[in-house]
Motif scaffolding. Structure first.
Motif, PDB file in Angstrom:
ATOM      1  N   LYS A  38      -2.812  -4.199  -9.718  1.00 24.78           N
ATOM      2  CA  LYS A  38      -4.242  -3.684 -10.097  1.00 24.78           C
ATOM      3  C   LYS A  38      -4.919  -3.163  -8.985  1.00 24.78           C
ATOM      4  CE  LYS A  38      -4.012  -8.046 -12.837  1.00 24.78           C
ATOM      5  NZ  LYS A  38      -5.013  -9.267 -13.033  1.00 24.78           N
ATOM      6  N   LEU A  39      -4.610  -3.278  -7.937  1.00 26.20           N
ATOM      7  CA  LEU A  39      -5.548  -2.475  -6.856  1.00 26.20           C
ATOM      8  C   LEU A  39      -5.334  -1.210  -6.818  1.00 26.20           C
ATOM      9  CD1 LEU A  39      -7.423  -3.543  -4.597  1.00 26.20           C
ATOM     10  CD2 LEU A  39      -5.600  -3.441  -3.106  1.00 26.20           C
ATOM     11  N   PRO A  40      -6.205  -0.161  -6.632  1.00 28.08           N
ATOM     12  CA  PRO A  40      -5.883   1.328  -6.796  1.00 28.08           C
ATOM     13  C   PRO A  40      -5.157   1.817  -5.542  1.00 28.08           C
ATOM     14  CG  PRO A  40      -7.966   0.841  -7.403  1.00 28.08           C
ATOM     15  CD  PRO A  40      -7.553  -0.565  -6.923  1.00 28.08           C
ATOM     16  N   ASP A  41      -4.375   2.720  -5.704  1.00 31.97           N
ATOM     17  CA  ASP A  41      -3.448   3.501  -4.661  1.00 31.97           C
ATOM     18  C   ASP A  41      -4.308   3.670  -3.520  1.00 31.97           C
ATOM     19  OD1 ASP A  41      -1.393   2.972  -6.349  1.00 31.97           O
ATOM     20  OD2 ASP A  41      -1.306   5.119  -7.206  1.00 31.97           O
ATOM     21  N   THR A  42      -5.499   4.242  -3.654  1.00 31.03           N
ATOM     22  CA  THR A  42      -6.509   4.646  -2.794  1.00 31.03           C
ATOM     23  C   THR A  42      -6.634   3.304  -1.579  1.00 31.03           C
ATOM     24  OG1 THR A  42      -8.293   3.893  -4.013  1.00 31.03           O
ATOM     25  CG2 THR A  42      -7.898   6.314  -3.993  1.00 31.03           C
ATOM     26  N   TYR A  43      -6.355   2.294  -1.783  1.00 29.30           N
ATOM     27  CA  TYR A  43      -6.330   1.218  -0.946  1.00 29.30           C
ATOM     28  C   TYR A  43      -5.018   0.937  -0.205  1.00 29.30           C
ATOM     29  CZ  TYR A  43     -10.798   0.112  -2.926  1.00 29.30           C
ATOM     30  OH  TYR A  43     -12.358  -0.082  -3.432  1.00 29.30           O
ATOM     31  N   PRO A  44      -4.991   1.400   1.126  1.00 28.85           N
ATOM     32  CA  PRO A  44      -3.573   1.205   1.847  1.00 28.85           C
ATOM     33  C   PRO A  44      -2.963  -0.105   1.983  1.00 28.85           C
ATOM     34  CG  PRO A  44      -5.284   2.437   2.944  1.00 28.85           C
ATOM     35  CD  PRO A  44      -6.080   1.881   1.980  1.00 28.85           C
ATOM     36  N   VAL A  45      -3.722  -0.976   1.786  1.00 30.60           N
ATOM     37  CA  VAL A  45      -3.230  -2.446   1.838  1.00 30.60           C
ATOM     38  C   VAL A  45      -2.284  -2.792   0.601  1.00 30.60           C
ATOM     39  CG1 VAL A  45      -4.850  -3.679   0.707  1.00 30.60           C
ATOM     40  CG2 VAL A  45      -3.608  -4.831   2.338  1.00 30.60           C
ATOM     41  N   LYS A  46      -2.586  -1.839  -0.422  1.00 31.76           N
ATOM     42  CA  LYS A  46      -1.658  -2.371  -1.728  1.00 31.76           C
ATOM     43  C   LYS A  46      -0.293  -1.951  -1.537  1.00 31.76           C
ATOM     44  CE  LYS A  46      -0.870  -0.585  -6.337  1.00 31.76           C
ATOM     45  NZ  LYS A  46      -1.439   0.288  -7.590  1.00 31.76           N
ATOM     46  N   GLU A  47       0.269  -1.155  -0.639  1.00 36.66           N
ATOM     47  CA  GLU A  47       1.592  -0.905  -0.193  1.00 36.66           C
ATOM     48  C   GLU A  47       2.379  -2.007   0.442  1.00 36.66           C
ATOM     49  OE1 GLU A  47       2.011   2.402   2.232  1.00 36.66           O
ATOM     50  OE2 GLU A  47       0.941   4.017   1.035  1.00 36.66           O
ATOM     51  N   GLN A  48       1.560  -3.063   0.967  1.00 36.87           N
ATOM     52  CA  GLN A  48       2.201  -4.290   1.575  1.00 36.87           C
ATOM     53  C   GLN A  48       2.213  -5.495   0.613  1.00 36.87           C
ATOM     54  OE1 GLN A  48       0.119  -5.244   5.544  1.00 36.87           O
ATOM     55  NE2 GLN A  48      -0.934  -3.359   5.163  1.00 36.87           N
ATOM     56  N   CYS A  49       1.738  -5.527  -0.487  1.00 39.88           N
ATOM     57  CA  CYS A  49       1.332  -6.403  -1.314  1.00 39.88           C
ATOM     58  C   CYS A  49       2.807  -7.193  -1.933  1.00 39.88           C
ATOM     59  CB  CYS A  49       0.386  -6.418  -2.379  1.00 39.88           C
ATOM     60  SG  CYS A  49      -1.226  -6.122  -1.625  1.00 39.88           S
ATOM     61  N   LEU A  50       3.533  -6.026  -2.522  1.00 38.67           N
ATOM     62  CA  LEU A  50       4.559  -6.808  -3.311  1.00 38.67           C
ATOM     63  C   LEU A  50       5.854  -7.256  -2.284  1.00 38.67           C
ATOM     64  CD1 LEU A  50       5.601  -6.810  -6.121  1.00 38.67           C
ATOM     65  CD2 LEU A  50       6.849  -4.672  -6.184  1.00 38.67           C
ATOM     66  N   ALA A  51       5.937  -6.547  -0.913  1.00 38.76           N
ATOM     67  CA  ALA A  51       6.941  -6.849  -0.038  1.00 38.76           C
ATOM     68  C   ALA A  51       6.455  -8.280   0.495  1.00 38.76           C
ATOM     69  CB  ALA A  51       6.958  -5.986   1.013  1.00 38.76           C
ATOM     70  N   ALA A  52       5.155  -8.428   0.907  1.00 37.35           N
ATOM     71  CA  ALA A  52       4.586  -9.605   1.477  1.00 37.35           C
ATOM     72  C   ALA A  52       4.917 -10.851   0.394  1.00 37.35           C
ATOM     73  CB  ALA A  52       3.287  -9.697   1.593  1.00 37.35           C
ATOM     74  N   ALA A  53       4.630 -10.594  -1.025  1.00 39.38           N
ATOM     75  CA  ALA A  53       4.875 -11.498  -1.894  1.00 39.38           C
ATOM     76  C   ALA A  53       6.305 -11.889  -2.134  1.00 39.38           C
ATOM     77  CB  ALA A  53       4.560 -11.198  -3.457  1.00 39.38           C
ATOM     78  N   GLU A  54       7.332 -10.987  -1.944  1.00 38.41           N
ATOM     79  CA  GLU A  54       8.821 -11.477  -1.733  1.00 38.41           C
ATOM     80  C   GLU A  54       9.026 -12.253  -0.774  1.00 38.41           C
ATOM     81  OE1 GLU A  54      11.030 -10.646  -4.030  1.00 38.41           O
ATOM     82  OE2 GLU A  54      10.181  -9.079  -5.328  1.00 38.41           O
ATOM     83  N   LYS A  55       8.532 -12.171   0.305  1.00 38.24           N
ATOM     84  CA  LYS A  55       8.843 -12.539   1.549  1.00 38.24           C
ATOM     85  C   LYS A  55       8.229 -14.354   1.499  1.00 38.24           C
ATOM     86  CE  LYS A  55       8.154 -11.219   5.655  1.00 38.24           C
ATOM     87  NZ  LYS A  55       7.863 -10.563   7.050  1.00 38.24           N
ATOM     88  N   ILE A  56       7.219 -14.486   0.667  1.00 37.12           N
ATOM     89  CA  ILE A  56       6.723 -15.765   0.456  1.00 37.12           C
ATOM     90  C   ILE A  56       7.786 -16.246  -0.282  1.00 37.12           C
ATOM     91  CG2 ILE A  56       5.305 -17.220  -0.889  1.00 37.12           C
ATOM     92  CD1 ILE A  56       2.901 -15.608  -0.395  1.00 37.12           C
ATOM     93  N   VAL A  57       8.357 -15.879  -1.375  1.00 38.13           N
ATOM     94  CA  VAL A  57       9.555 -16.544  -2.243  1.00 38.13           C
ATOM     95  C   VAL A  57      10.644 -16.910  -1.344  1.00 38.13           C
ATOM     96  CG1 VAL A  57      10.877 -16.212  -4.153  1.00 38.13           C
ATOM     97  CG2 VAL A  57       8.732 -15.559  -4.397  1.00 38.13           C
ATOM     98  N   SER A  58      10.993 -15.888  -0.431  1.00 39.19           N
ATOM     99  CA  SER A  58      12.182 -15.948   0.295  1.00 39.19           C
ATOM    100  C   SER A  58      12.145 -17.182   1.466  1.00 39.19           C
ATOM    101  CB  SER A  58      12.400 -14.750   1.169  1.00 39.19           C
ATOM    102  OG  SER A  58      12.780 -13.571   0.253  1.00 39.19           O
ATOM    103  N   PHE A  59      10.655 -17.117   1.810  1.00 39.72           N
ATOM    104  CA  PHE A  59      10.559 -18.351   2.712  1.00 39.72           C
ATOM    105  C   PHE A  59      10.457 -19.855   2.178  1.00 39.72           C
ATOM    106  CE2 PHE A  59       7.817 -21.392   5.305  1.00 39.72           C
ATOM    107  CZ  PHE A  59       8.125 -21.297   6.550  1.00 39.72           C
ATOM    108  N   ILE A  60       9.890 -19.734   1.141  1.00 41.00           N
ATOM    109  CA  ILE A  60       9.943 -21.132   0.242  1.00 41.00           C
ATOM    110  C   ILE A  60      11.335 -21.647  -0.142  1.00 41.00           C
ATOM    111  CG2 ILE A  60       8.965 -22.454  -1.695  1.00 41.00           C
ATOM    112  CD1 ILE A  60       6.812 -21.821   0.292  1.00 41.00           C
ATOM    113  N   ARG A  61      11.831 -20.389  -0.655  1.00 35.74           N
ATOM    114  CA  ARG A  61      13.076 -20.781  -1.144  1.00 35.74           C
ATOM    115  C   ARG A  61      14.155 -21.286  -0.066  1.00 35.74           C
ATOM    116  NH1 ARG A  61      15.525 -19.485  -6.884  1.00 35.74           N
ATOM    117  NH2 ARG A  61      17.242 -20.863  -6.691  1.00 35.74           N
TER     118      ARG A  61
END
Length: 738
Positions: A475-498
């Motif tokens: 949902k975040l526009p591409d003009t916000y640099p932090v967007k690039e980190q979000c999907l990878a950070a989400a995947e890392k949460i799942v890996s950690f919990i699992r």
């Protein structure tokens, strides 16, 4: 066993909160079967103190009383003293908090409970000043010695009342009877009455509110977003709903509750203007505000029919929402994410000031002289925008202990246009000065002692953060640099919990992690993780996330489902938790029950071969809280949101196409950037079809079997799928995008 054999055992704990009390002269014990057995053996009442590591008033009580040898001597002589981290043991905390609220009309932390060795409570309170606490300890000890039978009778009566309160006597007759009571209209009416029309937000005083104000989402932003989007009733002004939500978001963004220097949002504001925060930062607040801000950003999409002024206003609203979401994301990813991928729980309110004394907000507040020194010629511009004063800008009535005397909290006191006019600069020049100044101030602030970090990782709160990251990634526009980190950070949460917190053999989640697994998981751990996994599935298209969500839902049903009354118990059975409560009412976090309702509705479409099972469980759960939804729907706001989604009608949006294809990307961007909480998104990549998920969903299976390599979008509603759409403009029409 004599009193002298009891010593403080908290040094062996892994909880940051309990470790804060390991050096107290109080002989603290943990809430364990051996402690309870010890209390029975010593035949002493139990004093139970529950709190959490970032709790300011918990620290005050500790400094005043628990660190005092005289108070500790009384506690050790007459009581078995038990410390509970309410974030690790919400099952224990919930029982006694319910008792506290029922007997006093209020609650909060620190929670102070006096109970029999059989865990039956007979007196409760929160924070007590040292003198009152010392007198109370002696009075309770005297009462136990002289009239023990009365204490036991009170405790037994309290437990019976708690059992009655946790029962299922308020089951509604049908969903129709709940809907006919119009919970959305009641929520709207109450929020309208409580709305602060001047500064935004909601509290008991309405337009004359004096605070405190909380950045609550499940009880405010979530319902308001739906009320602004859905055509529910002529009694509900949709524009007013969006306006109330935006005024709250703007108030938070402009206020001192928002950390202008380092990002993120504090727990709450003690005043009505959002200026003076209670400085602790909680992960669950950050996560929910990200999703709430993103929702209102999507609600602020403008159409070609809007006039220029209104269109500009909507664009301004979108920017504020996206700025807030991005700001919080940058803070959490920088300061709360562990190297392994899980997110820590909180940062404390207290830290050492320039004199080395611990005080609230010391890390965040500024002396004007220091600001002038750091910012040089830009200090005047910054000071004017942020309301900086020579003698400090904190009202004495909001600084009970005088800890902020002479200091300044940064908050937006002026409009950028006012500042530009005063200093003969352009709006962009002022914004540039502010941006550069915040970098300088952060460099200076980082040299101060940081507030304490609660570095335990909670499954439930990481589930909330997983949802926030997954939604920001789309949902975040591409003009916000932090967007690039979000999907990878989400995947890392799942890996950690699992990898760290999921027992594959027992099929069970742990509640927490800090130097190893903590207690067993509770309902909210499963519910919040399921929601996060479903959000990540929709963001990534990876079927393994949906499959684990399905597995966790099955296990949640096995562990927590109430076969008699419907709905979910908050915790698994435990002989030392006298009453098995249900987590149904929303508070600072959405309730596990409300999140489960949304999960069941979504799973009924994603795993549609079990549609009837999921729908039936959802219906029975709604009925189990039906009377509460009729009588006090705002307290069950996120459950009411689920009802609104159901009444509006769920839909599946199925996109077939390679992620690298431009049309596929346009379709995905389209469906992710419209406000549609009633929507489930399924993406089928022809090169990697979701074969395992297809076994849970015959529609997916049939589409895979008959798939041709052509990008398309189709909508399925009420068990029927429409024809494939192969044109973006046609897709916009069908999706209701103007």
């Amino acid at each position: 066993m004599s009193t002298e054999t009891l010593t403080n055992v908290l040094a062996k704990s892994k909880s940051p909160y309990l470790l804060q009390h390991k050096d107290n002269p109080v002989a603290w014990q943990e809430f364990t079967p051996s402690t309870i057995s010890l209390a029975k053996q010593l035949d002493k009442p139990i004093f139970l103190s529950s709190g959490y590591s970032a709790c300011h008033w918990c620290h005050v009580l500790a400094h005043e009383s628990f660190e005092d040898p005289d108070v500790a001597e009384i506690m050790n002589r007459y009581f078995v003293n038990v410390k509970v981290d309410r974030e690790e043991r919400p099952d224990v905390d919930r029982v006694y908090m319910t008792y506290l609220q029922a007997t006093s009309g209020g609650g909060g932390w620190p929670m102070s409970i006096f109970m029999t060795p059989n865990l039956e409570p007979f007196f409760a309170g929160t924070y007590f000043p040292k003198g009152r606490f010392k007198a109370l300890l002696l009075r309770i000890a005297e009462l136990w010695d002289e009239d023990r039978e009365q204490c036991e009778a009170m405790g037994q009566g309290a437990v019976e009342q708690l059992k009655e309160m946790s029962g299922s006597s308020n089951v509604a007759e049908s969903l129709t009877s709940i809907l006919s009571s119009s919970p959305p209209t009641k929520i709207y009416t109450q929020l309208l009455r409580l709305h602060d029309t001047r500064y935004g937000g909601f509290s008991g005083g309405g337009s004359r509110s004096n605070g405190p104000k909380f950045p609550s989402c499940s009880m405010t932003l979530e319902p308001l977003a739906r009320l602004a989007s859905y055509e529910i009733s002529e009694q509900i002004d949709r524009d007013k709903c969006r306006e109330m939500g935006m005024k709250m978001i703007r108030g938070i963004w402009r206020g001192g509750i928002h950390d202008w220097v380092g990002g993120g949002v504090a727990r709450y504001s003690v005043d009505e203007r959002w200026i003076v925060p209670h400085f602790e930062k909680m992960l669950y607040d950050q996560a929910q505000l990200i999703t709430g801000a993103l929702d209102f950003a999507l609600l602020s999409n403008s159409s070609e029919e809007e006039d220029d002024d209104h269109c500009q206003s909507l664009q301004d609203d979108r920017k504020v929402c996206f700025d807030l979401a991005s700001d919080i994301l940058e803070y959490t990813l920088r300061d709360l994410q562990s190297p392994e991928g899980g997110f820590w729980s909180a940062e404390d309110a207290d830290s050492a000031n320039e004199k080395g004394k611990k005080s609230e907000g010391a890390f965040y507040i500024w002396d004007k002289k220091e600001l002038d020194e750091v910012l040089g010629e830009d200090a005047e511009v910054v000071g004017y925008l942020f309301g900086v004063k020579e003698g400090g800008n904190v009202d004495m009535q909001h600084d009970m202990h005088g800890e902020m005397t002479g200091k300044n909290i940064l908050y937006q006191a002026k409009e950028y246009a006012e500042v530009a006019a005063k200093f003969d600069k352009t709006d962009d020049q002022v914004r540039g000065i502010i941006k550069n100044s915040m970098v300088k101030l952060k460099e200076r602030r980082d040299k101060r002692e940081r507030p304490g970090l609660d570095d335990k990782i909670l499954t439930s709160w990481n589930g909330l953060m997983l949802s926030a990251l997954a939604q920001a990634a789309t949902k975040l526009p591409d003009t916000y640099p932090v967007k690039e980190q979000c999907l990878a950070a989400a995947e890392k949460i799942v890996s950690f919990i699992r990898e760290r917190m999921w027992d594959e053999h027992k099929r069970e989640l742990a509640r927490s992690w800090r130097e190893g697994k903590g207690p067993g998981g509770q309902t909210d751990d499963y519910a919040f993780m399921i929601r996060g996994l479903l959000d990540l599935y929709e963001a990534s298209g990876k079927e393994q996330h949906a499959l684990w969500a399905i597995e966790l839902q099955l296990r949640q049903d096995e562990l927590f489902w109430d076969e008699q009354g419907g709905g979910y118990f908050a915790s698994a059975p435990d002989e030392h938790v006298l009453v098995r409560m249900k987590d149904a009412q929303d508070n600072a976090e959405p309730s596990a029950m409300s999140v489960s309702l949304h999960n069941l509705s979504r799973l009924s479409l994603i795993a549609s071969n079990e549609y009837e099972k999921y729908e039936k469980k959802a219906e029975v759960t709604y009925l189990s809280i039906g009377e509460e939804l009729k009588q006090m729907p705002r307290a069950f706001g996120y459950s009411a949101c689920g009802l609104m989604d159901l009444e509006w009608g769920y839909r599946e949006v199925i996109i077939i196409g390679s992620p690298s294809d431009p049309l596929t990307r346009r379709y995905l961007n389209l469906v992710h950037t419209i406000y549609a909480p009633y929507q489930v998104i399924i993406h089928i990549d022809p090169s990697h079809p979701p074969k395992a998920l297809a076994e849970e969903n015959d529609v997916i299976k049939s589409l895979i079997q008959g798939m041709i390599n052509e990008v398309s979008l189709r909508i399925c509603e009420n068990g029927t799928c429409g024809l494939p759409i192969k044109d973006i403009e046609e897709a916009k029409k069908v999706l209701g995008v103007e």
